[in-house]
Design a protein around this motif. Structure first.
Motif, PDB file in Angstrom:
ATOM      1  N   MET A 268       0.835  -1.202   0.000  1.00 30.62           N
ATOM      2  CA  MET A 268       0.000   0.000   0.000  1.00 30.62           C
ATOM      3  C   MET A 268       0.869   1.250   0.000  1.00 30.62           C
ATOM      4  O   MET A 268       0.539   2.251  -0.645  1.00 30.62           O
ATOM      5  CB  MET A 268      -0.944  -0.030   1.202  1.00 30.62           C
ATOM      6  N   GLY A 269       1.995   1.183   0.719  1.00 30.33           N
ATOM      7  CA  GLY A 269       2.945   2.296   0.666  1.00 30.33           C
ATOM      8  C   GLY A 269       3.413   2.516  -0.764  1.00 30.33           C
ATOM      9  O   GLY A 269       3.466   3.656  -1.251  1.00 30.33           O
ATOM     10  N   PHE A 270       3.695   1.440  -1.445  1.00 28.30           N
ATOM     11  CA  PHE A 270       4.134   1.544  -2.844  1.00 28.30           C
ATOM     12  C   PHE A 270       3.107   2.304  -3.666  1.00 28.30           C
ATOM     13  O   PHE A 270       3.450   3.234  -4.400  1.00 28.30           O
ATOM     14  CB  PHE A 270       4.324   0.137  -3.431  1.00 28.30           C
ATOM     15  N   ILE A 271       1.834   1.919  -3.549  1.00 27.72           N
ATOM     16  CA  ILE A 271       0.823   2.538  -4.411  1.00 27.72           C
ATOM     17  C   ILE A 271       0.805   4.051  -4.191  1.00 27.72           C
ATOM     18  O   ILE A 271       0.858   4.836  -5.141  1.00 27.72           O
ATOM     19  CB  ILE A 271      -0.568   1.932  -4.149  1.00 27.72           C
ATOM     20  N   GLY A 272       0.777   4.461  -2.929  1.00 21.85           N
ATOM     21  CA  GLY A 272       0.698   5.894  -2.650  1.00 21.85           C
ATOM     22  C   GLY A 272       1.933   6.641  -3.119  1.00 21.85           C
ATOM     23  O   GLY A 272       1.833   7.694  -3.758  1.00 21.85           O
ATOM     24  N   LEU A 273       3.102   6.078  -2.821  1.00 17.48           N
ATOM     25  CA  LEU A 273       4.330   6.811  -3.125  1.00 17.48           C
ATOM     26  C   LEU A 273       4.637   6.767  -4.614  1.00 17.48           C
ATOM     27  O   LEU A 273       5.107   7.752  -5.191  1.00 17.48           O
ATOM     28  CB  LEU A 273       5.496   6.236  -2.319  1.00 17.48           C
ATOM     29  N   PHE A 274       4.345   5.639  -5.258  1.00 17.19           N
ATOM     30  CA  PHE A 274       4.556   5.583  -6.699  1.00 17.19           C
ATOM     31  C   PHE A 274       3.629   6.574  -7.396  1.00 17.19           C
ATOM     32  O   PHE A 274       3.999   7.202  -8.393  1.00 17.19           O
ATOM     33  CB  PHE A 274       4.303   4.173  -7.242  1.00 17.19           C
ATOM     34  N   LEU A 275       2.443   6.743  -6.849  1.00 13.04           N
ATOM     35  CA  LEU A 275       1.496   7.709  -7.419  1.00 13.04           C
ATOM     36  C   LEU A 275       2.114   9.110  -7.393  1.00 13.04           C
ATOM     37  O   LEU A 275       2.129   9.820  -8.406  1.00 13.04           O
ATOM     38  CB  LEU A 275       0.211   7.688  -6.607  1.00 13.04           C
ATOM     39  N   ILE A 276       2.659   9.493  -6.241  1.00 15.02           N
ATOM     40  CA  ILE A 276       3.275  10.822  -6.153  1.00 15.02           C
ATOM     41  C   ILE A 276       4.479  10.906  -7.087  1.00 15.02           C
ATOM     42  O   ILE A 276       4.654  11.865  -7.833  1.00 15.02           O
ATOM     43  CB  ILE A 276       3.709  11.120  -4.699  1.00 15.02           C
ATOM     44  N   GLY A 277       5.295   9.853  -7.082  1.00 14.00           N
ATOM     45  CA  GLY A 277       6.471   9.849  -7.949  1.00 14.00           C
ATOM     46  C   GLY A 277       6.091   9.942  -9.415  1.00 14.00           C
ATOM     47  O   GLY A 277       6.680  10.701 -10.184  1.00 14.00           O
TER      48      GLY A 277
ATOM     49  N   VAL B 141      12.795   4.669  -4.377  1.00 17.92           N
ATOM     50  CA  VAL B 141      12.793   4.213  -2.982  1.00 17.92           C
ATOM     51  C   VAL B 141      11.360   3.940  -2.544  1.00 17.92           C
ATOM     52  O   VAL B 141      11.026   2.845  -2.094  1.00 17.92           O
ATOM     53  CB  VAL B 141      13.476   5.248  -2.066  1.00 17.92           C
ATOM     54  N   GLY B 142      10.489   4.955  -2.710  1.00 21.40           N
ATOM     55  CA  GLY B 142       9.088   4.771  -2.328  1.00 21.40           C
ATOM     56  C   GLY B 142       8.447   3.659  -3.138  1.00 21.40           C
ATOM     57  O   GLY B 142       7.603   2.914  -2.642  1.00 21.40           O
ATOM     58  N   GLY B 143       8.845   3.529  -4.394  1.00 21.55           N
ATOM     59  CA  GLY B 143       8.305   2.467  -5.236  1.00 21.55           C
ATOM     60  C   GLY B 143       9.113   1.201  -5.106  1.00 21.55           C
ATOM     61  O   GLY B 143       8.766   0.280  -4.371  1.00 21.55           O
ATOM     62  N   SER B 144      10.242   1.152  -5.812  1.00 19.72           N
ATOM     63  CA  SER B 144      10.960  -0.109  -5.940  1.00 19.72           C
ATOM     64  C   SER B 144      11.472  -0.663  -4.607  1.00 19.72           C
ATOM     65  O   SER B 144      11.342  -1.852  -4.346  1.00 19.72           O
ATOM     66  CB  SER B 144      12.135   0.059  -6.898  1.00 19.72           C
ATOM     67  N   LEU B 145      12.051   0.185  -3.769  1.00 20.15           N
ATOM     68  CA  LEU B 145      12.624  -0.345  -2.529  1.00 20.15           C
ATOM     69  C   LEU B 145      11.522  -0.874  -1.610  1.00 20.15           C
ATOM     70  O   LEU B 145      11.665  -1.926  -0.991  1.00 20.15           O
ATOM     71  CB  LEU B 145      13.462   0.720  -1.807  1.00 20.15           C
ATOM     72  N   LEU B 146      10.398  -0.153  -1.526  1.00 17.44           N
ATOM     73  CA  LEU B 146       9.310  -0.634  -0.685  1.00 17.44           C
ATOM     74  C   LEU B 146       8.797  -1.974  -1.193  1.00 17.44           C
ATOM     75  O   LEU B 146       8.497  -2.878  -0.412  1.00 17.44           O
ATOM     76  CB  LEU B 146       8.176   0.398  -0.623  1.00 17.44           C
ATOM     77  N   ALA B 147       8.697  -2.101  -2.521  1.00  9.16           N
ATOM     78  CA  ALA B 147       8.232  -3.376  -3.072  1.00  9.16           C
ATOM     79  C   ALA B 147       9.246  -4.472  -2.765  1.00  9.16           C
ATOM     80  O   ALA B 147       8.879  -5.620  -2.476  1.00  9.16           O
ATOM     81  CB  ALA B 147       8.019  -3.261  -4.573  1.00  9.16           C
ATOM     82  N   TYR B 148      10.535  -4.133  -2.828  1.00  6.67           N
ATOM     83  CA  TYR B 148      11.578  -5.109  -2.497  1.00  6.67           C
ATOM     84  C   TYR B 148      11.421  -5.580  -1.055  1.00  6.67           C
ATOM     85  O   TYR B 148      11.476  -6.774  -0.763  1.00  6.67           O
ATOM     86  CB  TYR B 148      12.942  -4.452  -2.727  1.00  6.67           C
ATOM     87  N   LEU B 149      11.199  -4.629  -0.152  1.00  2.00           N
ATOM     88  CA  LEU B 149      11.005  -5.004   1.253  1.00  2.00           C
ATOM     89  C   LEU B 149       9.717  -5.804   1.417  1.00  2.00           C
ATOM     90  O   LEU B 149       9.661  -6.774   2.185  1.00  2.00           O
ATOM     91  CB  LEU B 149      10.963  -3.745   2.131  1.00  2.00           C
ATOM     92  N   GLY B 150       8.672  -5.401   0.675  1.00  2.08           N
ATOM     93  CA  GLY B 150       7.415  -6.150   0.727  1.00  2.08           C
ATOM     94  C   GLY B 150       7.639  -7.582   0.281  1.00  2.08           C
ATOM     95  O   GLY B 150       7.180  -8.539   0.919  1.00  2.08           O
TER      96      GLY B 150
END
Ligand code: HEM
Ligand SMILES: [Cu+2]
Lengths: 559, 103
Positions: free
Chosen positions: A362-371, A402-411
């Motif tokens: 969910m963090g990815f969706i929000g942050l990727f949206l802003i990015g 970071v907000g996109g790819s890194l968060l997904a990596y951690l997910g």
């Protein structure tokens, strides 16, 4: 963990199962392994190491920027800091991260295969990666490089007196590992699918990996040639980029971004694949519009090759070319938006549980949206003139990377950790860490949008005192982010020894990887599975229990 | 994979053609042709030679459809790179600098 599968301990104790982890204990059994799962783990060790190095550079950068004057390091050192940071993070961490670690580990299992199509090539790719990355590290210790990760001439070709060629050679070498991984995955997906695993039954992670592999194979050779040309220009002055010899420095930018814009999709497409898996599992619904999400990955891969000129609006690139690139850049946003809408539609009325992988998704969706949306700001010809090479750009790409790819990596790490290691981690700590990462990340990078908008240029080690508050906020955020990254490192390692034993399917998820034991046996499945169901067809609770945790998931007999 | 046996004759013929084309390049290089002809001729000859090598020496002509599609895709991507880069170089001078402002 919100769900648990009932154990029958006596059965397990009777005779220890052979898993890919205990199939051999010697160092040699790891270093010469052809098992895609072990190679995935080798990559995990490699990319984690370079992520750590990249992180140390980031720390030094944020320390220097605490105050307006340059007091910690000299200008020259600062140039090296952001260059090494960018190179380590992009080429040695983010590009290999999800494909080489989770792609390697999971892709064959997800399609019901025993291994990738070319296991030896797969091992070779890891050795090539380590050779290139260590070579670049040698250059780093010998004195480093200060051109920025982008290596723009004429500085890189005529003026920089740092280790340009050695570092470029390291990246050149690592590129081949990327090509080999991509090639391997393409052939694997085409030829190794289990009976019944049709293209439209593939998990979306596999579609995303396929699209990523296409980019790796088609784009990376151009980067290799471009870096080679820089080396030739520095050594023998061939004059490709030097106007005095009839060359053009902007030609470098064309060639570099022909690879490096698609490369940002190498970083984010696999992340989108991970998010599709996690969103479906924790919403307990099939992904809304499966085919749209699948084909949007391919669309992104293809259109991603047509937009590179948006990095060159303020160079001497023709404004007419700029208009074309700007227009196509807007078009790329469409398939990205399709994904975001479809994930949201999947969650709508889903039975959502907020386990740690879901928090990251969910963090990815929000942050990727802003990015992504700020990417559209930057793709506007007029606005970009103002914010190009400012912290606005820095904030934009950190939101997506970071907000996109890194968060997904951690997910992905949290989602598949039980599968990879056979252990459960403390879920409370994991949720807490996800929250810390989210807060730390936003505090680090949101102020950078404002800084850039106000005119703070990127790659400067001093700034006017008015900007200090925002820079301090950013540095504080970075410390919080660091805590959020150290926490998982601690509890995940702890779980290796102390974590409860993981069942085969801790999330009641749908992919084939959950229908084999945790950790999987060396050959992935006891028998070749016969697939008779679509991706994301959820089973009833009884069925999950029948398949059971103790190493005999009889996939082929499922009706 | 069907093992297609190519007669030696074909290889010699292709080799001969490559040599003739090389000689042509060297010969043409002695003259300064008008306009962009210098580049046009050199590149045309080079493309013909590369095509011969790919089709015969690399066996693409006798390979499976899949191989041919992959080769075509590679070339198509090269064309994307060249065309979009050219979209910059070809249109760069269209916005001519203002030589003189007249009232
Ligand atoms: C919605 C799609 C996107 C659009 C329209 C977009 C647009 C742009 C534009 C126009 C720039 C150049 C800004 C400038 O230098 O003035 C830029 C920079 C950048 N973008 Fe994006 N972007 C998008 C998505 C992404 C994604 C998904 C990633 C990575 C995962 C990414 C990574 C980067 C990077 C690394 C840079 C800076 C490169 C550098 O100069 O060092 N972007 N983006
Ligand atoms: Cu771009």
């Amino acid at each position: 963990m919100s769900t648990a599968v009932i154990h029958t301990p006596a059965e397990g104790a009777a005779e220890p199962r052979t898993t890919y982890l205990n199939a051999g204990h010697t160092l040699k059994s790891w270093l010469l392994t052809l098992d895609h799962k072990r190679i995935g783990i080798l990559y995990l060790l490699g990319v984690s190491f370079f992520f750590l190095i990249g992180g140390i550079y980031a720390t030094l950068i944020r320390l220097e920027l605490l105050t307006p004057q340059g007091d910690l390091v000299t200008a020259q050192t600062y140039n090296k800091l952001f260059t090494q940071h960018g190179i380590m993070m992009t080429f040695f961490f983010l590009i290999p991260s999800i494909p080489a670690v989770f792609g390697n580990f999971l892709l064959p299992i997800m399609i019901g295969a025993k291994d990738v199509a070319f296991p030896r090539l797969n091992l070779l790719s890891w050795y090539i990666y380590m050779t290139g990355a260590l070579f670049a590290s040698y250059a780093m210790f010998a004195g480093g490089v200060d051109t920025g990760w982008t290596f723009y001439p004429p500085y890189s070709t005529n003026y920089a007196n740092t280790y340009v060629i050695a570092t470029g050679l390291g990246i050149f070498i690592v590129g081949f590992s990327s090509i080999l991984t991509g090639l391997n995955f393409i052939v694997t997906i085409h030829t190794m699918r289990a009976p019944g695993m049709t293209w439209y039954r593939l998990p979306l992670f596999v579609w995303a990996q396929y699209a990523t592999s296409l980019i790796q194979v088609l784009g990376t050779p151009v980067l290799a040639i471009t870096l080679l040309l820089v080396a030739l220009e520095r050594t023998v002055g061939v004059g490709i980029f030097d106007p005095r010899l009839g060359g053009d420095p902007v030609l470098f930018q064309h060639l570099f971004w022909f690879y490096s814009h698609p490369a940002v999709y190498i970083m984010v497409l696999p992340a989108m694949g991970v998010v599709s898996e996690i969103i479906a599992t924790f919403s307990r619904k099939p992904i809304f519009g499966y085919k749209f999400v699948a084909f949007s990955s391919l669309a992104i891969a293809v259109f991603g090759f047509l937009v590179w000129g948006h990095h060159m609006f303020t160079s001497s690139q023709s404004v007419y070319a700029g208009m074309i690139f700007s227009l196509i850049s807007y078009a790329v946003a469409i398939p990205s938006a399709i994904k975001v809408f479809n994930w949201t539609a999947t969650m709508y009325r889903g039975s959502i549980s907020y386990d740690s992988p879901m928090l990251y998704a969910m963090g990815f969706i929000g942050l990727f949206l802003i990015g992504g949306l700020t990417g559209l700001f930057l793709a506007a010809l007029g606005l970009d003139v103002h914010v190009h090479d400012t912290y606005f750009v820095v904030a934009h790409f950190h939101y997506v990377m970071v907000g996109g790819s890194l968060l997904a990596y951690l997910g992905a790490m949290h989602y598949w950790w039980p599968k990879m290691t056979g252990r459960l981690y403390p879920e409370g700590w994991a949720r807490f860490a996800a929250l810390v990462v989210f807060v730390g990340f936003n505090l680090t990078f949101f102020p950078q949008f404002i800084l850039g908008y106000l005119g703070m240029p990127r790659r400067y080690y001093t700034y006017v005192p008015e900007f200090q508050l925002l820079h301090v906020l950013s540095s504080v955020g970075a410390s919080i982010l660091a805590v959020g990254l150290i926490l998982p490192a601690i509890y995940l390692l702890w779980s290796l020894k102390r974590g409860p034993i993981a069942p085969a399917d801790p999330w009641m998820a749908t992919g084939l990887e959950w229908r084999t034991s945790s950790p999987p046996p060396p050959e992935n499945f006891e028998r070749t599975p016969v697939v008779t169901w679509n991706a994301y067809e959820f089973r009833s609770k009884e069925e999950t229990e029948v398949i059971g945790p103790m190493g005999k998931p009889d996939v082929s007999e499922r009706k | 994979m069907s093992e297609h046996i190519v007669p030696k004759k074909t290889y010699y013929a292709v080799f001969g053609a490559l040599m003739v084309l090389t000689a042509l390049t060297v010969f043409v290089a002695r003259f300064d042709l008008p306009g962009i002809l210098n580049i046009t001729v050199a590149l045309t000859v080079a493309v013909i030679k590369a095509t011969l090598v790919v089709l015969y020496f690399m066996h693409v002509r006798y390979s499976s459809r899949l191989t041919q599609v992959i080769v075509a895709a590679g070339i198509f991507w090269l064309v994307i790179m060249l065309v979009l880069t050219a979209s910059d170089y070809v249109t760069r001078n269209l916005l001519a600098p203002v030589a003189r402002i007249s009232m």
